[in-house]
Design an enzyme around this catalytic site. Structure first.
Site: not given
Ligand code: SAH
Length: 250
Positions: A35, A57, A171
């Site tokens: 991803d 994406k 998100m």
């Molecule tokens: N599985 C991931 C989340 C995926 S959804 C997890 O557990 O973190 C994708 C969203 O996660 C992004 O749009 C954002 O809101 C958040 N996100 C992922 N990594 C991030 C980071 N390092 N800092 C802040 N937000 C993050």
């Protein structure tokens, strides 16, 4: 029967936040499906001849359709390859793991989930606050900001606001205006402390504190883009303000 497919959490960005288990499993892979929130430095654990397929994406482009990813996982596993599906954070938090698990179950492929550090934990660490604080609330809710666009979802937001839980919104940053309006309509106080954390744990990490009333304006002025988390609730008060608020209550 050995595991054929691993759903692996790559953590929130800092490659040091990859687990030992994730590193070992990456090293087993014949095929890696990656991803876009995954820090590609974690691929240094992969075998040199492993096939790497990027399926995320970027910049608003269309991502690889989920059905295609699931099919590829199944067909590669059926060829006898070990497949590692690498996802940002924890695969079980907004990671679309359900579709992939269903595909594995339907075809009888053995799979395993390797958890990772989710963005919420990394954001709290970035802010230097605990994600839960028993002096402030009952806990946190991990919520997607997507549903703020659906008017019929107002009951859900009203329940969340009434719960008093700290809201950690994934998100949500690109829908911040709408989200703020929804939360205010759902009864949240305009003065509720908020933190916005971009790229938590990565070198490019940024954090900004504000209130619900100014949330959308702050995101705009500070030009905060995805990936970012919105953390909303009393637990997000500045530590100094928090201490004096607690002292006043005592
Ligand atoms: N599985 C991931 C989340 C995926 S959804 C997890 O557990 O973190 C994708 C969203 O996660 C992004 O749009 C954002 O809101 C958040 N996100 C992922 N990594 C991030 C980071 N390092 N800092 C802040 N937000 C993050």
């Amino acid at each position: 029967m050995p595991t054929q497919v691993y759903l692996v959490g790559a953590g929130p960005g800092d490659p040091e936040l990859l687990t030992f288990k994730a590193a070992r499993v990456i090293g087993l892979a014949d095929v890696l499906l990656v991803d876009d929130l995954v820090n590609t430095r974690v691929l240094s654990h992969a075998k040199p001849n492993a096939r790497v397929v990027y399926v995320g994406k970027r910049g608003g482009c269309v991502s690889t359709p989920q059905a295609f990813i699931s099919k590829l996982m199944v067909s590669e596993a059926q060829k006898g390859h070990i497949v590692v599906r690498l996802k940002g954070g924890d695969p079980s938090v907004f990671g679309r793991a359900a579709e992939e698990i269903a595909a594995m179950r339907d075809t009888g492929i053995r799979y395993e989930i390797v958890p990772g550090i989710t963005a919420a934990s990394a954001a709290a660490a970035q802010l230097g606050v605990p994600l839960t604080d028993r002096s402030i609330g009952h806990g946190v809710a991990l919520v997607t900001g997507h549903t703020a666009e659906e008017e019929e979802d107002e009951t859900h937001w009203r329940a969340l606001v009434a719960s008093g839980l700290t809201l950690v919104i994934y998100m949500g940053v690109s829908r911040c205006d709408r989200l703020t309006r929804t939360l205010l309509r759902a009864g949240a106080s305009a003065h509720l402390p908020c933190a916005i954390v971009h790229a938590a744990s990565a070198q490019s990490a940024r954090e900004v504190r504000t209130t619900l009333l100014h949330l959308a304006k702050t995101v705009r002025l500070e030009k905060i883009e995805s990936p970012a988390l919105l953390l909303i609730g009393q637990a997000m008060a500045e530590p100094v303000a928090l201490r004096s608020a607690l002292a006043a209550q005592a």
